[in-house]
Write a protein that holds these residues in place. Structure first.
Motif, PDB file in Angstrom:
ATOM      1  N   PRO A   1     -30.270   5.041   2.234  1.00 26.90           N
ATOM      2  CA  PRO A   1     -30.211   6.036   1.156  1.00 26.90           C
ATOM      3  C   PRO A   1     -29.229   7.171   1.469  1.00 26.90           C
ATOM      4  O   PRO A   1     -28.484   7.602   0.585  1.00 26.90           O
TER       5      PRO A   1
ATOM      6  N   LEU B   1     -25.531   6.712   0.545  1.00 25.55           N
ATOM      7  CA  LEU B   1     -25.135   6.493  -0.840  1.00 25.55           C
ATOM      8  C   LEU B   1     -24.143   7.534  -1.345  1.00 25.55           C
ATOM      9  O   LEU B   1     -23.247   7.211  -2.116  1.00 25.55           O
TER      10      LEU B   1
ATOM     11  N   LYS C   1     -28.650  -1.822  -6.456  1.00 23.41           N
ATOM     12  CA  LYS C   1     -30.005  -1.611  -5.942  1.00 23.41           C
ATOM     13  C   LYS C   1     -30.915  -2.686  -6.506  1.00 23.41           C
ATOM     14  O   LYS C   1     -30.944  -2.908  -7.710  1.00 23.41           O
TER      15      LYS C   1
ATOM     16  N   MET D   1     -37.861   8.253   0.874  1.00 25.37           N
ATOM     17  CA  MET D   1     -36.974   7.154   0.508  1.00 25.37           C
ATOM     18  C   MET D   1     -35.892   7.630  -0.474  1.00 25.37           C
ATOM     19  O   MET D   1     -35.048   6.850  -0.897  1.00 25.37           O
ATOM     20  N   GLN D   2     -35.926   8.862  -0.828  1.00 25.67           N
ATOM     21  CA  GLN D   2     -34.966   9.458  -1.767  1.00 25.67           C
ATOM     22  C   GLN D   2     -34.799   8.627  -3.038  1.00 25.67           C
ATOM     23  O   GLN D   2     -33.695   8.423  -3.532  1.00 25.67           O
TER      24      GLN D   2
ATOM     25  N   ASN E   1     -35.110   5.545  -3.367  1.00 28.97           N
ATOM     26  CA  ASN E   1     -34.667   4.171  -3.153  1.00 28.97           C
ATOM     27  C   ASN E   1     -35.821   3.274  -2.733  1.00 28.97           C
ATOM     28  O   ASN E   1     -35.763   2.560  -1.739  1.00 28.97           O
TER      29      ASN E   1
ATOM     30  N   GLU F   1     -39.842   1.864  -4.800  1.00 33.61           N
ATOM     31  CA  GLU F   1     -40.629   1.990  -6.021  1.00 33.61           C
ATOM     32  C   GLU F   1     -42.092   2.166  -5.678  1.00 33.61           C
ATOM     33  O   GLU F   1     -42.556   1.729  -4.626  1.00 33.61           O
TER      34      GLU F   1
ATOM     35  N   ASP G   1     -40.069  -1.664  -1.250  1.00 36.66           N
ATOM     36  CA  ASP G   1     -38.708  -1.393  -0.785  1.00 36.66           C
ATOM     37  C   ASP G   1     -37.652  -1.860  -1.787  1.00 36.66           C
ATOM     38  O   ASP G   1     -37.829  -2.855  -2.477  1.00 36.66           O
ATOM     39  N   VAL G   2     -36.556  -1.104  -1.812  1.00 34.25           N
ATOM     40  CA  VAL G   2     -35.417  -1.486  -2.641  1.00 34.25           C
ATOM     41  C   VAL G   2     -34.271  -1.842  -1.704  1.00 34.25           C
ATOM     42  O   VAL G   2     -33.973  -1.097  -0.780  1.00 34.25           O
ATOM     43  N   GLU G   3     -33.693  -3.005  -1.906  1.00 36.99           N
ATOM     44  CA  GLU G   3     -32.542  -3.421  -1.085  1.00 36.99           C
ATOM     45  C   GLU G   3     -31.289  -2.812  -1.719  1.00 36.99           C
ATOM     46  O   GLU G   3     -31.136  -2.829  -2.928  1.00 36.99           O
ATOM     47  N   ILE G   4     -30.416  -2.265  -0.888  1.00 41.82           N
ATOM     48  CA  ILE G   4     -29.173  -1.694  -1.427  1.00 41.82           C
ATOM     49  C   ILE G   4     -27.983  -2.470  -0.883  1.00 41.82           C
ATOM     50  O   ILE G   4     -27.731  -2.500   0.317  1.00 41.82           O
TER      51      ILE G   4
END
Lengths: 306, 500
Positions: B244, B247, B260, B301-302, B304, B306, B471-474
């Motif tokens: 995060p 970014l 994302k 997680m700013q 990033n 859910e 978790d969100v994958e970036i």
């Protein structure tokens, strides 16, 4: 001399066996079950038991050790749990990358450190000497990973002069070599300076000068040889540990050396990889030390081997 | 130009157009071109597909191998090497195989390949880490070359999901797959230099048509800064696991797109529900009210990640929406008082520090929030090996556990972790056990979903678990890359990807 080397080689074999044996038990005493780590937390007990059996982990420790010794004697340290390849082969395929990095870093630091140290000693306590001292002290204190990342940010990401990672071309070597060499260079330069200063006051130097020899000749022919013993000792030790892999630099630059393999092996309790790595690393370390000891004899004829 | 000539001109134009169209059709899709370099954070483990449980490795396997079925971006099962399937009875699945498929070495793909691929996973000598998906496998029957009948010991509701990550390998191998992988996939193996790179090249005869890329070079770059710098400097085309905090720098960078993708990976706080104080349902509910998952998602997680509103990721088979507990410290205190813990208590919170991003920050936030309702939490970061050992040995009060649904199915993160036979927790519930087996045995998707709903409701109401975040994958992708679609299972599928 030959007798001495033969005796040392025999002793080395005992040392390597000792180190390998110690590590064998140490990694098994550490908490962490390789089978459980390999299958992850959602594995059920039955699967885990099967894998433990296939890996031979359900046998008594001493039986595991005997089997390990028997296989190791024929060069078989077992299959890596994660990479599904013979661990000795894994280590040896990655060794050239490590040796390449170690030799290049060594060469670079010697090439820079000697002139720098000699120059500083000849102008001891001048402004330039102090400046060199500050620089070498700084270079020695900067953490490796930070230097690596800074090199990447400046030379790779911003200036786009050099690649960020990988191995194969000379461009890819520059940043990792500099990152490994920097602290070694600083240390060597300081050792050379001290060695020079110690010797500059010696009688033989005065004699050489009295003979009318030029400064350059005095330094090159007389002083350097006399101050080499501590420098060679330290360089030998440094080189030996570099052969174990410059772990941090390898990770930062994604350099495919043995350091990463060894550390991953320990973290994941990949026993075969740990065993193979420790065997080869200790072997190389012992041999480098032997080479250093032999070199003493050439540097200082007063040293005799018995 | 008079009308006669213009018509003739138009005719010849039309003819030309028709000819060129025909030529294109004859040539098929444009020939594969360009080399894509991709840098993954995970290390490349092996060339033999079932020997790995890492999605980083699966992304590579899927370029060289195919499975019987596959999962679409919507989480739905699609045909692949199997064209049709039917459930003959709850223990028997019949698959009709695609004809005319050849492995890279020329062997035909037949039912024998299916049998071999599955049998070898169960063979202890293979040491397949994927064996967990096939615990209930009985055998494969091959009535003819293009029919494979898979028999299971008990009904297996997630069989298709397991098949979607099980790669088909040829029955005759001249060299071990760990040295020379042979599949039916869109790319062929070229070389692997351990810890450096792995290269595959286009398979021009691929049954779905040749891929767009001529070559793919996989690299693994563990260090985040290096991986990210390599992308910004244009040395790689695609990377995963951007942090995060990186970014902001990515936004200003020309030629890079950030994608994302919410994953199926869910981080949760486990409570040792079989021992005091967590054996009291009210204490468990108090903890659920005392933890503000939103603050973890937003500040640590700013954004990033859910909020979890089920027990599984939204794209996972078995996801049923639940109402998350409201953050309510006052209510938490009241519940604690009712349970007889007016003055709180002290507990240990263990977690694998390096396992996933921001573990320590999350643990410290939990400790602070529980501190506000009077529970003293000692934060204990551990290395992976110690963490797994103590987790399995049940030596913990509270644990941060991450669970993915690797085959896109809820069976793995729910039944395999929560059934009392697994002994992953000190807490068990006969009712939950029954529901977990019910969903596993149910081959009707609608009924199975109903069971999942009941499981999840039970876990929300009284289970010793607090869902923290999804978790969100970036991903970072250079603009010259076309056709990249991200998936919640974090497997990178490269067949449709091309270069401008």
């Amino acid at each position: 001399m030959t007798h001495y080397i033969a005796r040392r080689l025999l002793a080395s074999a005992v040392v390597v066996w000792g180190v390998v044996t110690l590590t064998f038990f140490l990694v098994r005493v550490l908490p962490g079950d390789p089978a459980a780590l390999s299958l992850g937390v959602s594995a059920d007990a039955e699967t885990l038991a099967k894998l433990r059996h296939a890996m031979g982990l359900d046998r008594p420790l001493i039986v595991q050790y005997v089997i390990f010794l028997r296989d190791a004697a024929s060069g078989d340290f077992g299959q890596s749990v994660y990479m599904a390849q013979p661990s000795a082969k894994l280590f040896l395929t990655k060794l050239p990358a490590t040796i390449e990095l170690a030799l290049a870093a060594m060469l670079l630091s010697v090439l820079v450190a000697f002139p720098l140290g000699i120059y500083a000693a000849l102008r001891a306590n001048s402004l330039r000497d102090n400046l060199i001292s500050v620089c070498t002290l700084t270079a020695q204190s900067m953490p490796n990973f930070w230097v690596g990342i800074m090199l990447i940010l400046v030379f790779s990401q911003t200036l786009r002069l050099l690649p960020t990672f990988g191995r194969g071309t000379w461009q890819q070597m520059v940043l990792p070599v500099v990152a490994v060499a920097l602290p070694m260079m600083a240390l060597t330069a300081r050792l050379v300076r001290t060695g020079m200063l110690d010797n500059l006051q010696e009688d033989y130097v005065r004699t050489a000068r009295a003979k009318g020899l030029a400064q350059a000749a005095v330094v090159a022919r007389h002083i350097v040889k006399n101050m080499l013993i501590p420098v060679v000792t330290v360089l030998g030790l440094q080189f030996g540990s570099l052969l174990a892999g410059a772990v941090i630099v390898e990770i930062v630059f994604s350099w495919p050396g043995v350091g990463q393999l060894t550390v991953d092996g320990i973290m994941r309790r990949d026993y075969p990889v740990v065993a193979a790595s420790v065997f080869f690393i200790s072997l190389m370390f012992v041999l480098v030390n032997l080479a250093v000891d032999v070199a003493y004899g050439y540097l200082d004829p007063r040293i005799r081997y018995r | 130009m008079n009308s006669g000539t213009s018509i003739a001109f138009l005719r010849s134009l039309a003819l030309l157009a028709a000819l060129s169209l025909a030529a294109t059709a004859l040539a098929g899709a444009p020939a594969p071109s360009g080399t894509l370099t991709i840098a993954q954070a995970r290390i490349i483990e092996t060339l033999d597909p079932p020997l790995s449980l890492s999605v980083g490795n699966w992304s590579i396997s899927m370029t060289m191998f195919d499975s019987l079925v596959t999962i679409g971006p919507d989480g739905k099962v699609q045909p692949m090497l199997a064209t049709r399937w039917e459930v003959v009875d709850p223990l028997t699945w019949r698959f009709t195989l695609r004809r005319g498929i050849k492995f890279h070495d020329g062997q035909p793909f037949t039912s024998a390949s299916v049998k071999f691929s599955l049998d070898r996973i169960l063979d202890p000598a293979t040491k397949a880490r994927q064996i967990g998906y096939w615990q209930s496998y009985e055998r494969t029957e091959t009535p003819d070359d293009y029919t494979a009948i898979i028999k299971t010991k008990v009904p297996v509701g997630n069989l298709l999901s397991a098949l979607a990550v099980t790669m088909m390998v040829p029955p005759k191998l001249s060299r071990p797959l760990t040295e020379k992988p042979i599949g039916t996939g869109p790319f062929k193996f070229v070389e692997w230099v351990v810890d450096d790179h792995l290269t595959v090249e286009a398979n021009p005869d691929y049954w779905q048509g040749p891929p767009k890329l001529a070559k793919i070079v996989f690299r693994s770059i563990k260090e985040q800064t290096t991986r990210f710098s390599a992308l910004l400097a244009g040395q790689v085309d695609l990377i995963d696991q951007i942090l995060p905090e990186q970014l902001d720098r990515a936004k200003g960078a020309p030629g890079v797109t950030i994608i994302k993708q919410p994953t199926s990976f869910i981080r949760q706080l486990w409570l040792s529900g079989g021992r005091p104080p967590f054996n009291n349902t009210k204490v468990r509910q108090a903890i659920k009210h005392a933890i503000d998952a939103r603050s973890i998602v937003e500040s640590i997680m700013q954004g990033n990640a859910e909020i979890v509103d089920g027990c599984l990721g939204k794209n996972v088979v078995g996801y049923v929406k639940q109402t998350p507990y409201a953050y309510d410290p006052a209510k938490a205190k009241a519940l604690l008082a009712e349970a007889g813990y007016k003055d709180g208590f002290s507990v240990d919170l263990k977690f694998g520090a390096e396992l996933y991003p921001k573990q320590k920050e999350i643990a410290e936030t939990i400790a602070a929030q529980l501190g506000e309702v009077g529970i003293k939490v000692k934060v204990t970061p551990q290395d992976q090996a110690l963490w797994v050992e103590e987790l399995l040995a049940l030596k913990w009060d509270m644990e941060i556990v991450g669970a993915a649904s690797p085959a896109g199915d809820g069976d793995d993160p729910l039944r395999r972790l929560w059934h009392s036979n697994s002994k992953r927790l000190t807490w068990s519930s006969p009712q939950l056990d029954k529901l977990l087996l019910e969903q596993q045995a149910e081959v009707d998707p609608a009924k199975r979903l109903q069971s999942f709903g009941n499981i999840c409701k039970l876990l929300y109401d009284e289970g010793p678990v607090v869902y923290l975040l999804n978790d969100v994958e970036i991903y970072g992708v250079r603009d010259r890359v076309t056709g990249f679609v991200s998936y919640p299972d974090q497997i990178i599928r490269l067949y449709p990807v091309g270069l401008k």
